[in-house]
Design a protein around this motif. Sequence first.
Motif, PDB file in Angstrom:
ATOM      1  N   PRO A 252      -2.599  97.479  44.887  1.00  0.00           N
ATOM      2  CA  PRO A 252      -2.821  96.289  44.053  1.00  0.00           C
ATOM      3  C   PRO A 252      -3.731  95.266  44.722  1.00  0.00           C
ATOM      4  CG  PRO A 252      -0.779  96.061  45.275  1.00  0.00           C
ATOM      5  CD  PRO A 252      -1.351  97.388  45.665  1.00  0.00           C
ATOM      6  N   CYS A 253      -4.298  94.431  43.896  1.00  0.00           N
ATOM      7  CA  CYS A 253      -5.173  93.359  44.359  1.00  0.00           C
ATOM      8  C   CYS A 253      -4.448  92.014  44.171  1.00  0.00           C
ATOM      9  CB  CYS A 253      -6.452  93.379  43.518  1.00  0.00           C
ATOM     10  SG  CYS A 253      -7.439  91.886  43.660  1.00  0.00           S
ATOM     11  N   PRO A 254      -4.419  91.199  45.203  1.00  0.00           N
ATOM     12  CA  PRO A 254      -3.723  89.915  45.064  1.00  0.00           C
ATOM     13  C   PRO A 254      -4.357  89.006  44.010  1.00  0.00           C
ATOM     14  CG  PRO A 254      -4.907  90.019  47.150  1.00  0.00           C
ATOM     15  CD  PRO A 254      -4.960  91.383  46.566  1.00  0.00           C
ATOM     16  N   SER A 255      -5.602  89.266  43.685  1.00  0.00           N
ATOM     17  CA  SER A 255      -6.251  88.478  42.631  1.00  0.00           C
ATOM     18  C   SER A 255      -6.180  89.181  41.276  1.00  0.00           C
ATOM     19  CB  SER A 255      -7.714  88.217  42.989  1.00  0.00           C
ATOM     20  OG  SER A 255      -7.811  87.463  44.170  1.00  0.00           O
ATOM     21  N   ALA A 256      -5.394  90.252  41.228  1.00  0.00           N
ATOM     22  CA  ALA A 256      -5.188  91.000  39.985  1.00  0.00           C
ATOM     23  C   ALA A 256      -6.478  91.576  39.399  1.00  0.00           C
ATOM     24  CB  ALA A 256      -4.478  90.135  38.938  1.00  0.00           C
ATOM     25  N   ILE A 257      -7.392  91.924  40.294  1.00  0.00           N
ATOM     26  CA  ILE A 257      -8.626  92.561  39.811  1.00  0.00           C
ATOM     27  C   ILE A 257      -8.364  94.056  39.614  1.00  0.00           C
ATOM     28  CG2 ILE A 257     -11.034  93.091  40.360  1.00  0.00           C
ATOM     29  CD1 ILE A 257     -11.028  90.652  42.226  1.00  0.00           C
ATOM     30  N   ASP A 258      -8.772  94.566  38.477  1.00  0.00           N
ATOM     31  CA  ASP A 258      -8.741  96.009  38.247  1.00  0.00           C
ATOM     32  C   ASP A 258     -10.020  96.559  38.894  1.00  0.00           C
ATOM     33  OD1 ASP A 258      -8.949  98.592  37.333  1.00  0.00           O
ATOM     34  OD2 ASP A 258      -8.255  98.135  35.302  1.00  0.00           O
ATOM     35  N   ILE A 259      -9.890  96.899  40.163  1.00  0.00           N
ATOM     36  CA  ILE A 259     -11.088  97.242  40.953  1.00  0.00           C
ATOM     37  C   ILE A 259     -11.790  98.473  40.395  1.00  0.00           C
ATOM     38  CG2 ILE A 259     -11.875  97.935  43.251  1.00  0.00           C
ATOM     39  CD1 ILE A 259      -9.402  96.344  44.340  1.00  0.00           C
ATOM     40  N   ALA A 260     -11.017  99.478  40.019  1.00  0.00           N
ATOM     41  CA  ALA A 260     -11.638 100.702  39.484  1.00  0.00           C
ATOM     42  C   ALA A 260     -12.452 100.388  38.229  1.00  0.00           C
ATOM     43  CB  ALA A 260     -10.564 101.737  39.175  1.00  0.00           C
TER      44      ALA A 260
ATOM     45  N   ASP B 223     -13.352  86.597  41.289  1.00  0.00           N
ATOM     46  CA  ASP B 223     -11.997  86.219  41.740  1.00  0.00           C
ATOM     47  C   ASP B 223     -11.638  86.820  43.092  1.00  0.00           C
ATOM     48  OD1 ASP B 223     -11.224  84.713  39.402  1.00  0.00           O
ATOM     49  OD2 ASP B 223     -11.172  86.612  38.328  1.00  0.00           O
ATOM     50  N   CYS B 224     -12.494  87.677  43.602  1.00  0.00           N
ATOM     51  CA  CYS B 224     -12.188  88.343  44.875  1.00  0.00           C
ATOM     52  C   CYS B 224     -12.133  87.318  46.019  1.00  0.00           C
ATOM     53  CB  CYS B 224     -13.240  89.406  45.164  1.00  0.00           C
ATOM     54  SG  CYS B 224     -12.976  90.234  46.734  1.00  0.00           S
ATOM     55  N   ILE B 225     -11.057  87.394  46.811  1.00  0.00           N
ATOM     56  CA  ILE B 225     -10.925  86.480  47.960  1.00  0.00           C
ATOM     57  C   ILE B 225     -11.238  87.201  49.278  1.00  0.00           C
ATOM     58  CG2 ILE B 225      -9.249  84.958  46.827  1.00  0.00           C
ATOM     59  CD1 ILE B 225      -7.038  86.482  48.404  1.00  0.00           C
ATOM     60  N   ALA B 226     -11.761  88.419  49.137  1.00  0.00           N
ATOM     61  CA  ALA B 226     -12.210  89.181  50.308  1.00  0.00           C
ATOM     62  C   ALA B 226     -11.105  89.401  51.337  1.00  0.00           C
ATOM     63  CB  ALA B 226     -13.424  88.488  50.945  1.00  0.00           C
ATOM     64  N   CYS B 227      -9.913  89.686  50.871  1.00  0.00           N
ATOM     65  CA  CYS B 227      -8.815  89.930  51.815  1.00  0.00           C
ATOM     66  C   CYS B 227      -8.968  91.272  52.522  1.00  0.00           C
ATOM     67  CB  CYS B 227      -7.471  89.857  51.094  1.00  0.00           C
ATOM     68  SG  CYS B 227      -7.207  91.256  49.981  1.00  0.00           S
ATOM     69  N   GLY B 228      -9.665  92.205  51.877  1.00  0.00           N
ATOM     70  CA  GLY B 228      -9.962  93.480  52.517  1.00  0.00           C
ATOM     71  C   GLY B 228      -8.874  94.536  52.413  1.00  0.00           C
ATOM     72  N   SER B 229      -7.738  94.224  51.834  1.00  0.00           N
ATOM     73  CA  SER B 229      -6.649  95.196  51.789  1.00  0.00           C
ATOM     74  C   SER B 229      -7.033  96.415  50.962  1.00  0.00           C
ATOM     75  CB  SER B 229      -5.381  94.544  51.233  1.00  0.00           C
ATOM     76  OG  SER B 229      -5.609  94.065  49.929  1.00  0.00           O
ATOM     77  N   CYS B 230      -7.824  96.216  49.932  1.00  0.00           N
ATOM     78  CA  CYS B 230      -8.240  97.334  49.081  1.00  0.00           C
ATOM     79  C   CYS B 230      -9.097  98.321  49.874  1.00  0.00           C
ATOM     80  CB  CYS B 230      -9.018  96.825  47.876  1.00  0.00           C
ATOM     81  SG  CYS B 230     -10.407  95.786  48.328  1.00  0.00           S
ATOM     82  N   GLU B 231      -9.960  97.810  50.725  1.00  0.00           N
ATOM     83  CA  GLU B 231     -10.859  98.692  51.475  1.00  0.00           C
ATOM     84  C   GLU B 231     -10.068  99.559  52.447  1.00  0.00           C
ATOM     85  OE1 GLU B 231     -14.230  96.627  53.094  1.00  0.00           O
ATOM     86  OE2 GLU B 231     -15.015  96.167  51.098  1.00  0.00           O
TER      87      GLU B 231
ATOM     88  N   SER C 258     -17.448 100.106  49.585  1.00  0.00           N
ATOM     89  CA  SER C 258     -17.607  98.699  49.988  1.00  0.00           C
ATOM     90  C   SER C 258     -17.177  97.808  48.813  1.00  0.00           C
ATOM     91  CB  SER C 258     -19.054  98.410  50.371  1.00  0.00           C
ATOM     92  OG  SER C 258     -19.442  99.233  51.428  1.00  0.00           O
ATOM     93  N   ILE C 259     -15.889  97.661  48.686  1.00  0.00           N
ATOM     94  CA  ILE C 259     -15.359  97.011  47.478  1.00  0.00           C
ATOM     95  C   ILE C 259     -15.724  95.528  47.429  1.00  0.00           C
ATOM     96  CG2 ILE C 259     -13.253  96.497  46.176  1.00  0.00           C
ATOM     97  CD1 ILE C 259     -12.024  99.009  47.455  1.00  0.00           C
ATOM     98  N   ILE C 260     -15.620  94.871  48.559  1.00  0.00           N
ATOM     99  CA  ILE C 260     -15.921  93.424  48.557  1.00  0.00           C
ATOM    100  C   ILE C 260     -17.375  93.210  48.113  1.00  0.00           C
ATOM    101  CG2 ILE C 260     -16.065  91.349  49.986  1.00  0.00           C
ATOM    102  CD1 ILE C 260     -13.793  92.584  51.715  1.00  0.00           C
ATOM    103  N   GLU C 261     -18.244  94.054  48.633  1.00  0.00           N
ATOM    104  CA  GLU C 261     -19.655  93.955  48.236  1.00  0.00           C
ATOM    105  C   GLU C 261     -19.801  94.204  46.736  1.00  0.00           C
ATOM    106  OE1 GLU C 261     -22.653  93.065  49.534  1.00  0.00           O
ATOM    107  OE2 GLU C 261     -21.240  92.270  51.000  1.00  0.00           O
ATOM    108  N   ASN C 262     -19.091  95.202  46.251  1.00  0.00           N
ATOM    109  CA  ASN C 262     -19.170  95.523  44.823  1.00  0.00           C
ATOM    110  C   ASN C 262     -18.677  94.362  43.963  1.00  0.00           C
ATOM    111  OD1 ASN C 262     -20.188  97.984  45.430  1.00  0.00           O
ATOM    112  ND2 ASN C 262     -18.505  99.196  44.576  1.00  0.00           N
ATOM    113  N   MET C 263     -17.620  93.688  44.414  1.00  0.00           N
ATOM    114  CA  MET C 263     -17.107  92.556  43.631  1.00  0.00           C
ATOM    115  C   MET C 263     -18.165  91.452  43.565  1.00  0.00           C
ATOM    116  SD  MET C 263     -14.239  93.614  42.548  1.00  0.00           S
ATOM    117  CE  MET C 263     -14.623  95.363  42.736  1.00  0.00           C
ATOM    118  N   LYS C 264     -18.827  91.221  44.701  1.00  0.00           N
ATOM    119  CA  LYS C 264     -19.893  90.197  44.712  1.00  0.00           C
ATOM    120  C   LYS C 264     -21.022  90.602  43.763  1.00  0.00           C
ATOM    121  CE  LYS C 264     -19.342  88.661  49.516  1.00  0.00           C
ATOM    122  NZ  LYS C 264     -19.832  88.947  50.858  1.00  0.00           N
TER     123      LYS C 264
HETATM  124  S1  SF4 Z   1     -10.720  92.247  48.898  1.00  0.00           S
HETATM  125 FE1  SF4 Z   1     -10.041  93.712  47.409  1.00  0.00          FE
HETATM  126  S2  SF4 Z   1      -7.833  93.327  47.326  1.00  0.00           S
HETATM  127 FE2  SF4 Z   1      -8.674  91.555  48.274  1.00  0.00          FE
HETATM  128  S3  SF4 Z   1      -9.075  90.162  46.611  1.00  0.00           S
HETATM  129 FE3  SF4 Z   1     -10.957  91.350  46.894  1.00  0.00          FE
HETATM  130  S4  SF4 Z   1     -10.854  93.017  45.510  1.00  0.00           S
HETATM  131 FE4  SF4 Z   1      -8.838  92.155  45.721  1.00  0.00          FE
END
Ligand code: SF4
Length: 382
Positions: free
Chosen positions: A312-320, A352-360, A368-374
């Motif tokens: 799960p994402c703490p910001s509730a982003i459906d990353i997929a 909404d991504c806070i770049a916590c990195g747990s997803c990666e 590179s999920i954080i990059e993708n969110m940006k």
């Molecule tokens: S780094 Fe991943 S888990 Fe954390 S907020 Fe961003 S998308 Fe969500």
Amino acid sequence: MEKRKIGKTGIEATVIGLGGEHLDNQPYEVVEETIHAALKQGINIMDLFMPGEAVRQNIGKALDGNRDRMLIQGHIGSVDLKEQYDVSRDPEICKKYFENLLRDLHTDYIDFGMLFFIDSEAAFDTVFNGEILKYAQKLKRDGTIRAIGTGSHNPSIAAKVVESGVIDLLLFSINPAFDMTPSEHNVLDTFDTETAFRVQDFAGIRPDRLALYKLCESQSVSITVMKTLGAGKLLSAEQTPFAQPLTVCQCIHYALTRPAVASALIGCKSREQVLKAARYTTLSDEERDYTDALRSFQSFAGNCVYCGHCAPCPSAIDIAAVNKYLDIAVLDEVVPPSILQHYQSLSSHGSDCIACGSCEERCPFGVSIIENMKKAAKVFGV
Ligand code: SF4
Ligand code: SF4
């Protein structure tokens, strides 16, 4: 140039066709040069989904005197309300834009009336159970269109369209990367087994896509191919998902060797690009062969396969979902309206991504999920 039959229409299209999108926002001279080069090569089919008056008028002018030498895929539902590409399901608006297409092309018929962008259940229900299909059928009865077709990127919805028995022609996105990108279902099946994850599990064509091609073949529905070159990514050493880039002709050959495919449409905006595509017809089987490139299909590292293991994402982003819409959006210069709508309807977005990195840490593919969110925030504006 070799021609193949379109459905049960008796019409035959050349195996290489012209995609129209790159002619948008070009001066008339470019449009004329490209279309005249295509005609000279014997190309006899082109797609014209663009709703803009200027590009339609340029194409009409370039085709003057040669209208009967080019089969036109004209779309019903492609509009540019508020000066932006959009999809309309309003019958009156669809009618207005289609009539304008006839006017701009200086013609009284369109070969293939394409029901535009049928990618969702909602689009299917609205168009096929409503006034827009009736409008297309009326156009066919009075001879304004010679056949009905549909454009889609979604194999399951496209299959529904084919099963409706209404169409002779399907405009569908086909290339080896699309075909081999596993569906979400297949990936989850793989993870459900006791066996270790193996990338070789993905070295095959997606069953739903293969089933669609076979269905088309069995129903005598022909396919014209869009995204033949994967928006150029398959030709690029940096962007290809394979160990080596393919050539234009290998991509064309891949498309033309799928069941039911009649023509591979290539977006061109110069004489040189037309010649490069048409060169396919002069090559040997060895030069067209794409199997070496596909044999090297060994790794998905860095590529999202939409498996959802990052949740799960703490910001509730459906990353997929964000990754999926992003992957589709970047294939085009303009974000497809339906993809923008899907993205906007998500409860949380890339921004909404806070770049916590747990997803990666959880992603088995090193995306590179954080990059993708940006990137998603930038591409979609939120
Ligand atoms: S780094 Fe991943 S888990 Fe954390 S907020 Fe961003 S998308 Fe969500
Ligand atoms: S980012 Fe990784 S874990 Fe998340 S859906 Fe994509 S491949 Fe799966």
